[in-house]
Design an enzyme around this catalytic site. Structure first.
Site, PDB file in Angstrom:
ATOM      1  N   ARG A  94       0.822  -1.214   0.000  1.00 44.88           N
ATOM      2  CA  ARG A  94       0.000   0.000   0.000  1.00 44.88           C
ATOM      3  C   ARG A  94       0.854   1.262   0.000  1.00 44.88           C
ATOM      4  O   ARG A  94       0.334   2.367   0.079  1.00 44.88           O
ATOM      5  CB  ARG A  94      -0.940  -0.013   1.210  1.00 44.88           C
ATOM      6  CG  ARG A  94      -2.023  -1.063   1.031  1.00 44.88           C
ATOM      7  CD  ARG A  94      -3.043  -1.034   2.131  1.00 44.88           C
ATOM      8  NE  ARG A  94      -4.082  -2.008   1.840  1.00 44.88           N
ATOM      9  CZ  ARG A  94      -4.868  -2.551   2.743  1.00 44.88           C
ATOM     10  NH1 ARG A  94      -4.740  -2.208   4.008  1.00 44.88           N
ATOM     11  NH2 ARG A  94      -5.783  -3.420   2.407  1.00 44.88           N
TER      12      ARG A  94
ATOM     13  N   GLU B 201      -1.283  -8.588  -5.637  1.00 44.05           N
ATOM     14  CA  GLU B 201      -2.646  -9.070  -5.879  1.00 44.05           C
ATOM     15  C   GLU B 201      -2.661 -10.558  -6.242  1.00 44.05           C
ATOM     16  O   GLU B 201      -3.566 -11.275  -5.855  1.00 44.05           O
ATOM     17  CB  GLU B 201      -3.326  -8.237  -6.978  1.00 44.05           C
ATOM     18  CG  GLU B 201      -3.760  -6.867  -6.507  1.00 44.05           C
ATOM     19  CD  GLU B 201      -4.694  -6.912  -5.297  1.00 44.05           C
ATOM     20  OE1 GLU B 201      -5.518  -7.835  -5.186  1.00 44.05           O
ATOM     21  OE2 GLU B 201      -4.580  -6.023  -4.435  1.00 44.05           O
TER      22      GLU B 201
ATOM     23  N   THR C  76      -3.671 -16.691  -0.265  1.00 40.54           N
ATOM     24  CA  THR C  76      -3.460 -16.865   1.174  1.00 40.54           C
ATOM     25  C   THR C  76      -3.732 -15.566   1.914  1.00 40.54           C
ATOM     26  O   THR C  76      -4.106 -14.568   1.312  1.00 40.54           O
ATOM     27  CB  THR C  76      -2.043 -17.434   1.439  1.00 40.54           C
ATOM     28  OG1 THR C  76      -1.918 -17.708   2.819  1.00 40.54           O
ATOM     29  CG2 THR C  76      -0.943 -16.461   1.054  1.00 40.54           C
TER      30      THR C  76
ATOM     31  N   LEU D  48       4.291 -20.717  -1.395  1.00 37.19           N
ATOM     32  CA  LEU D  48       3.005 -20.038  -1.618  1.00 37.19           C
ATOM     33  C   LEU D  48       2.001 -20.935  -2.345  1.00 37.19           C
ATOM     34  O   LEU D  48       0.807 -20.655  -2.338  1.00 37.19           O
ATOM     35  CB  LEU D  48       3.215 -18.778  -2.461  1.00 37.19           C
ATOM     36  CG  LEU D  48       3.451 -17.483  -1.702  1.00 37.19           C
ATOM     37  CD1 LEU D  48       3.833 -16.368  -2.652  1.00 37.19           C
ATOM     38  CD2 LEU D  48       2.219 -17.072  -0.913  1.00 37.19           C
TER      39      LEU D  48
ATOM     40  N   TYR E 172       0.145 -22.954  -5.636  1.00 35.85           N
ATOM     41  CA  TYR E 172      -0.449 -22.484  -6.908  1.00 35.85           C
ATOM     42  C   TYR E 172       0.645 -22.049  -7.887  1.00 35.85           C
ATOM     43  O   TYR E 172       0.710 -20.889  -8.306  1.00 35.85           O
ATOM     44  CB  TYR E 172      -1.411 -21.315  -6.672  1.00 35.85           C
ATOM     45  CG  TYR E 172      -2.593 -21.658  -5.812  1.00 35.85           C
ATOM     46  CD1 TYR E 172      -3.759 -22.169  -6.376  1.00 35.85           C
ATOM     47  CD2 TYR E 172      -2.542 -21.486  -4.435  1.00 35.85           C
ATOM     48  CE1 TYR E 172      -4.848 -22.489  -5.583  1.00 35.85           C
ATOM     49  CE2 TYR E 172      -3.618 -21.814  -3.634  1.00 35.85           C
ATOM     50  CZ  TYR E 172      -4.764 -22.313  -4.208  1.00 35.85           C
ATOM     51  OH  TYR E 172      -5.825 -22.616  -3.429  1.00 35.85           O
TER      52      TYR E 172
ATOM     53  N   TYR F  15     -10.242 -10.970 -12.101  1.00 34.61           N
ATOM     54  CA  TYR F  15      -9.874 -10.353 -10.821  1.00 34.61           C
ATOM     55  C   TYR F  15      -8.555  -9.587 -10.934  1.00 34.61           C
ATOM     56  O   TYR F  15      -8.481  -8.403 -10.586  1.00 34.61           O
ATOM     57  CB  TYR F  15      -9.787 -11.375  -9.676  1.00 34.61           C
ATOM     58  CG  TYR F  15      -9.293 -10.676  -8.434  1.00 34.61           C
ATOM     59  CD1 TYR F  15     -10.149  -9.885  -7.685  1.00 34.61           C
ATOM     60  CD2 TYR F  15      -7.936 -10.696  -8.089  1.00 34.61           C
ATOM     61  CE1 TYR F  15      -9.694  -9.147  -6.603  1.00 34.61           C
ATOM     62  CE2 TYR F  15      -7.459  -9.965  -7.016  1.00 34.61           C
ATOM     63  CZ  TYR F  15      -8.347  -9.209  -6.269  1.00 34.61           C
ATOM     64  OH  TYR F  15      -7.879  -8.467  -5.215  1.00 34.61           O
TER      65      TYR F  15
ATOM     66  N   ASP G 185     -13.229 -10.473  -4.953  1.00 34.80           N
ATOM     67  CA  ASP G 185     -12.380 -11.489  -4.333  1.00 34.80           C
ATOM     68  C   ASP G 185     -13.224 -12.162  -3.246  1.00 34.80           C
ATOM     69  O   ASP G 185     -14.415 -11.843  -3.093  1.00 34.80           O
ATOM     70  CB  ASP G 185     -11.081 -10.879  -3.790  1.00 34.80           C
ATOM     71  CG  ASP G 185     -11.298 -10.096  -2.501  1.00 34.80           C
ATOM     72  OD1 ASP G 185     -12.461  -9.699  -2.228  1.00 34.80           O
ATOM     73  OD2 ASP G 185     -10.328  -9.887  -1.757  1.00 34.80           O
TER      74      ASP G 185
ATOM     75  N   CYS H 128     -16.410  -7.719   8.236  1.00 34.82           N
ATOM     76  CA  CYS H 128     -17.384  -8.727   7.790  1.00 34.82           C
ATOM     77  C   CYS H 128     -16.632 -10.063   7.619  1.00 34.82           C
ATOM     78  O   CYS H 128     -16.572 -10.628   6.538  1.00 34.82           O
ATOM     79  CB  CYS H 128     -18.044  -8.274   6.487  1.00 34.82           C
ATOM     80  SG  CYS H 128     -19.560  -9.172   6.161  1.00 34.82           S
TER      81      CYS H 128
ATOM     82  N   CYS I 190     -20.692  -6.730  13.283  1.00 37.50           N
ATOM     83  CA  CYS I 190     -21.750  -5.862  12.747  1.00 37.50           C
ATOM     84  C   CYS I 190     -21.930  -4.576  13.548  1.00 37.50           C
ATOM     85  O   CYS I 190     -22.276  -3.536  12.977  1.00 37.50           O
ATOM     86  CB  CYS I 190     -23.077  -6.623  12.695  1.00 37.50           C
ATOM     87  SG  CYS I 190     -22.957  -8.115  11.719  1.00 37.50           S
TER      88      CYS I 190
ATOM     89  N   CYS J 142     -27.283  -3.091   5.391  1.00 37.58           N
ATOM     90  CA  CYS J 142     -27.088  -4.540   5.344  1.00 37.58           C
ATOM     91  C   CYS J 142     -28.383  -5.313   5.607  1.00 37.58           C
ATOM     92  O   CYS J 142     -28.947  -5.266   6.705  1.00 37.58           O
ATOM     93  CB  CYS J 142     -26.023  -4.937   6.363  1.00 37.58           C
ATOM     94  SG  CYS J 142     -25.684  -6.696   6.329  1.00 37.58           S
TER      95      CYS J 142
HETATM   96 FE1  SF4 Z   1     -21.148  -7.745   7.338  1.00 32.74          FE
HETATM   97 FE2  SF4 Z   1     -23.577  -6.694   7.303  1.00 32.74          FE
HETATM   98 FE3  SF4 Z   1     -22.476  -7.277   9.616  1.00 32.74          FE
HETATM   99 FE4  SF4 Z   1     -21.519  -5.261   8.165  1.00 32.74          FE
HETATM  100  S1  SF4 Z   1     -23.505  -5.407   9.125  1.00 32.74           S
HETATM  101  S2  SF4 Z   1     -20.312  -6.841   9.206  1.00 32.74           S
HETATM  102  S3  SF4 Z   1     -21.823  -6.032   6.104  1.00 32.74           S
HETATM  103  S4  SF4 Z   1     -23.030  -8.728   8.016  1.00 32.74           S
END
Ligand code: SF4
Length: 368
Positions: A39, A51, A57, A94, A96, A134, A152, A205, A212, A221
């Site tokens: 980055r 990428e 992994t 690695l 693959y 991708y 991804d 997530c 959440c 969501c």
């Molecule tokens: Fe994932 Fe939805 Fe929870 Fe956010 S609110 S972490 S998008 S399940």
């Protein structure tokens, strides 16, 4: 989590807010993005390498491989001029290996045809070995800031939950996911937006126990609203099949006999100890005898058990039954068969199971 001040981010850019809130997402990313070596660069070559590595992994596992790769091959020209053996050896661990062969082939083409510059045209890029949807989308959006949606594993899971798409997290969902991404992708800061989606999938997530309550897109969501976030995606509890394999360690004058695998198929072009699959109902010693006869045309005169090594690969688990073997006649070296000293192993790219065996042999030797 600490913010990452060294990311190159254009704070003045305005992005469209509705319908999903890329602005929120990007500002979350600016504050929470992990400080990762790739980055800190805008070099398309380095972004490409990271990428490809990240497709197979975790971020933590990739960091040392990425740093080693960039040290050995600081530029795309260095990759294009290197031998396949050196490229495979640098990638060793690695997995693959087709991916690194594609990197090697593409680097050669890019140096020959495009003056060492990665093309920024998707039509041209997609024709290069290994540039599937991708990798092409990731390089074009992150390195060239082009408006390209990408999927991804992290983004797939995140969007499935956002839209409450039921089913397994596989490519069957991708048309629907892509349609959604194409609608929400902003016109500016595309590089940050795509990375933010991936980072949100990885950090918040998460596959298990998504966070959440601190999620910046919680209000959009559907899974959260329906309280089904832990049921999406459906888990694949398929058992990975176990394969039993015999491995022959043949030593002569302090050197070990290894052979090169064919250029196509599993572990193509890597080096390994002789051996093979134990057939149903077969004893390891009988399998050794058969394999050595078939592979090297030598007769097993004596063998003694050394160790078992378990190795998990993508499609199967392997249990390697390793034996010290005495054979007659002594096999001859050629292009694809070599006698190698312990120090010499460092020149030969090998599958992870063989690398584990060498480490264990080294431990056993040092205990003597
Ligand atoms: Fe994932 Fe939805 Fe929870 Fe956010 S609110 S972490 S998008 S399940």
């Amino acid at each position: 989590m600490k913010s990452n001040p060294s990311l190159t981010i254009n704070h003045k850019t305005e992005v469209p807010h509705p319908p999903f809130g890329p602005k929120n997402l990007i500002s979350w990313y600016k504050k929470n993005a992990r400080n990762l070596p790739w980055r800190h660069t805008s070099d398309p070559y380095k972004i490409w390498i990271s990428e490809v590595m990240l497709q197979q992994t975790t971020v933590t596992a990739v960091i040392p491989y990425y740093e080693k790769w960039i040290k050995v091959f600081p530029t795309i020209e260095d990759v294009s001029e290197a031998s396949l053996q050196k490229v495979l050896k640098t990638w060793q661990g690695l997995g693959y290996y087709t991916r690194v062969k594609n990197i090697h082939a593409s680097a050669k083409l890019i140096c020959e045809k495009y003056d060492g510059k990665i093309p920024s045209d998707s039509q041209i890029l997609q024709k290069l070995p290994g540039f599937g949807p991708y990798t092409t989308g990731a390089v074009l959006s992150i390195a060239f800031h082009q408006r390209q949606s990408i999927i991804d594993a992290n983004i797939r899971r995140l969007v499935m939950r956002l839209l409450a798409i039921k089913g397994f997290a596989d490519t069957h969902q991708d048309n629907l996911i892509l349609k959604f991404l194409d609608k929400i992708i902003p016109t500016h800061d595309v590089n940050l937006f795509n990375q933010a989606l991936m980072e949100l999938g990885a950090l918040i997530c998460r596959p298990k126990n998504p966070l959440c309550l601190i999620c910046p897109v919680q209000k959009f969501c559907k899974s959260f609203k329906q309280k089904i976030q832990n049921k999406i995606p459906q888990s694949k509890k398929s058992l990975v099949r176990l394969i039993n394999v015999v491995i022959a360690i043949i030593i002569n004058d302090g050197k070990y006999f290894i052979q090169k695998r064919p250029p196509k198929g599993l572990f193509a072009d890597l080096w390994e100890f002789p051996g093979g699959k134990i057939e149903r109902g077969e004893k390891p010693e009988s399998a050794l005898k058969r394999e050595l006869q078939e592979e090297l045309n030598v007769h097993l005169t004596k063998c003694s058990y050394l160790m078992n090594v378990d190795q998990l690969y993508t499609q199967f688990r392997a249990r390697l039954h390793v034996f010290a073997c005495y054979v007659s006649p002594k096999p001859n070296p050629d292009k694809t068969h070599q006698w190698v000293s312990f120090n010499g192993f460092s020149k030969y790219p090998m599958p992870s199971g063989s690398v584990k065996i060498i480490k264990n042999l080294l431990k056993k030797q040092s205990l003597k």
